[in-house]
Design a protein around this motif. Structure first.
Motif, PDB file in Angstrom:
ATOM      1  N   ARG A 104       0.691   9.940   9.828  1.00 45.43           N
ATOM      2  CA  ARG A 104      -0.316   9.986   8.767  1.00 45.43           C
ATOM      3  C   ARG A 104       0.042   9.010   7.673  1.00 45.43           C
ATOM      4  O   ARG A 104       1.211   8.788   7.385  1.00 45.43           O
ATOM      5  CB  ARG A 104      -0.382  11.384   8.150  1.00 45.43           C
ATOM      6  N   GLY A 105      -0.973   8.448   7.058  1.00 51.05           N
ATOM      7  CA  GLY A 105      -0.766   7.631   5.870  1.00 51.05           C
ATOM      8  C   GLY A 105      -0.781   8.540   4.658  1.00 51.05           C
ATOM      9  O   GLY A 105      -1.087   9.723   4.760  1.00 51.05           O
ATOM     10  N   GLY A 106      -0.466   8.005   3.521  1.00 49.48           N
ATOM     11  CA  GLY A 106      -0.472   8.823   2.319  1.00 49.48           C
ATOM     12  C   GLY A 106      -0.288   7.982   1.088  1.00 49.48           C
ATOM     13  O   GLY A 106      -0.368   6.752   1.141  1.00 49.48           O
ATOM     14  N   PRO A 107      -0.049   8.632  -0.034  1.00 49.57           N
ATOM     15  CA  PRO A 107       0.121   7.886  -1.276  1.00 49.57           C
ATOM     16  C   PRO A 107       1.280   6.912  -1.189  1.00 49.57           C
ATOM     17  O   PRO A 107       2.227   7.121  -0.445  1.00 49.57           O
ATOM     18  CB  PRO A 107       0.400   8.969  -2.314  1.00 49.57           C
ATOM     19  N   LEU A 110       1.188   0.100   1.003  1.00 50.98           N
ATOM     20  CA  LEU A 110       0.885  -0.183   2.402  1.00 50.98           C
ATOM     21  C   LEU A 110       2.200  -0.308   3.160  1.00 50.98           C
ATOM     22  O   LEU A 110       3.134  -0.958   2.700  1.00 50.98           O
ATOM     23  CB  LEU A 110       0.100  -1.493   2.506  1.00 50.98           C
ATOM     24  N   SER A 131       0.060   1.764   7.803  1.00 50.07           N
ATOM     25  CA  SER A 131      -0.463   2.959   7.141  1.00 50.07           C
ATOM     26  C   SER A 131      -0.566   2.700   5.644  1.00 50.07           C
ATOM     27  O   SER A 131       0.127   1.842   5.097  1.00 50.07           O
ATOM     28  CB  SER A 131       0.421   4.176   7.411  1.00 50.07           C
ATOM     29  N   GLY A 132      -1.453   3.438   5.019  1.00 51.18           N
ATOM     30  CA  GLY A 132      -1.636   3.262   3.593  1.00 51.18           C
ATOM     31  C   GLY A 132      -2.492   4.354   2.987  1.00 51.18           C
ATOM     32  O   GLY A 132      -2.986   5.241   3.685  1.00 51.18           O
ATOM     33  N   PRO A 133      -2.697   4.288   1.680  1.00 53.79           N
ATOM     34  CA  PRO A 133      -3.460   5.320   0.979  1.00 53.79           C
ATOM     35  C   PRO A 133      -4.957   5.024   0.956  1.00 53.79           C
ATOM     36  O   PRO A 133      -5.378   3.877   1.053  1.00 53.79           O
ATOM     37  CB  PRO A 133      -2.883   5.253  -0.438  1.00 53.79           C
ATOM     38  N   GLY A 138      -5.037   9.346   3.245  1.00 53.07           N
ATOM     39  CA  GLY A 138      -4.391   8.163   3.796  1.00 53.07           C
ATOM     40  C   GLY A 138      -4.920   7.831   5.182  1.00 53.07           C
ATOM     41  O   GLY A 138      -5.717   8.568   5.758  1.00 53.07           O
ATOM     42  N   TRP A 139      -4.484   6.714   5.703  1.00 54.88           N
ATOM     43  CA  TRP A 139      -4.884   6.262   7.033  1.00 54.88           C
ATOM     44  C   TRP A 139      -3.672   5.682   7.742  1.00 54.88           C
ATOM     45  O   TRP A 139      -2.691   5.282   7.108  1.00 54.88           O
ATOM     46  CB  TRP A 139      -5.995   5.216   6.953  1.00 54.88           C
TER      47      TRP A 139
END
Length: 170
Positions: A104-107, A110, A131-133, A138-139
């Motif tokens: 998972r991405g998150g705060p 990048l 991944s990024g916010p 996130g993504w």
């Protein structure tokens, strides 16, 4: 950390050390590998990917999931549930449940990671992940590629996986 340390190529290879879990495999790299929890039939082991059941009772194996098809490129964490706690997942988890969770991405900034490997039997692997916010979620996007040849005669194996996840808190 233990998934990365195992250097496994498939979910089956990552789960080999799971408590109360044994794997039944046929063939080599492109064979079928099923999970057997607590001595139960593979049909009664529920396999979930981010909470979605992968078991298909119309399949030839009667609901067993081929763990050899699932690349470790999109498995960040694995949870094995045995005993009475598996009742939470319903009647299809009589022997237990295996939950595979994707990255998972998150705060934060990048993030990117890439890797490549080569070995005997003309083995080559590569993977990448971004991944990024996004707002309060996130993504994550990623892909992996594996190729192996000449391990047994002229047999050849190739696998290419692409995955993506997104989380948005409402």
């Amino acid at each position: 950390e233990s998934i990365e340390a195992s250097e496994g190529r498939s979910a089956a290879e990552v789960l080999t050390e799971g408590p109360g879990l044994s794997l039944a495999g046929t063939g080599s790299r492109a064979g079928v590998t099923n999970a057997i929890l607590r001595g139960g039939d593979p049909n009664f082991t529920l396999v979930l990917l981010d909470g979605i059941a992968l078991n298909d009772t119309t399949e030839q194996q009667g609901g067993a999931v081929n763990l050899e098809e699932l690349s470790t490129g999109f498995v960040e964490r694995a949870e094995i549930v045995r005993g009475t706690a598996s009742a939470f997942y319903g009647s299809s988890s009589l022997a237990g449940a295996i939950q595979l969770l994707t990255p998972r991405g998150g705060p934060g900034p990048l993030r990117a990671s890439f890797g490549a490997e080569a070995g005997n039997a003309s083995t080559r692997r590569g993977s990448g992940r971004l991944s990024g916010p996004v707002r309060s979620g996130g993504w994550a996007l990623g892909g992996s590629w594996a190729e192996e040849a000449h391990r047994v005669g002229e047999d050849r194996f190739e696998q290419f996986d692409v995955w993506g996840t997104g989380d948005l808190k409402l």
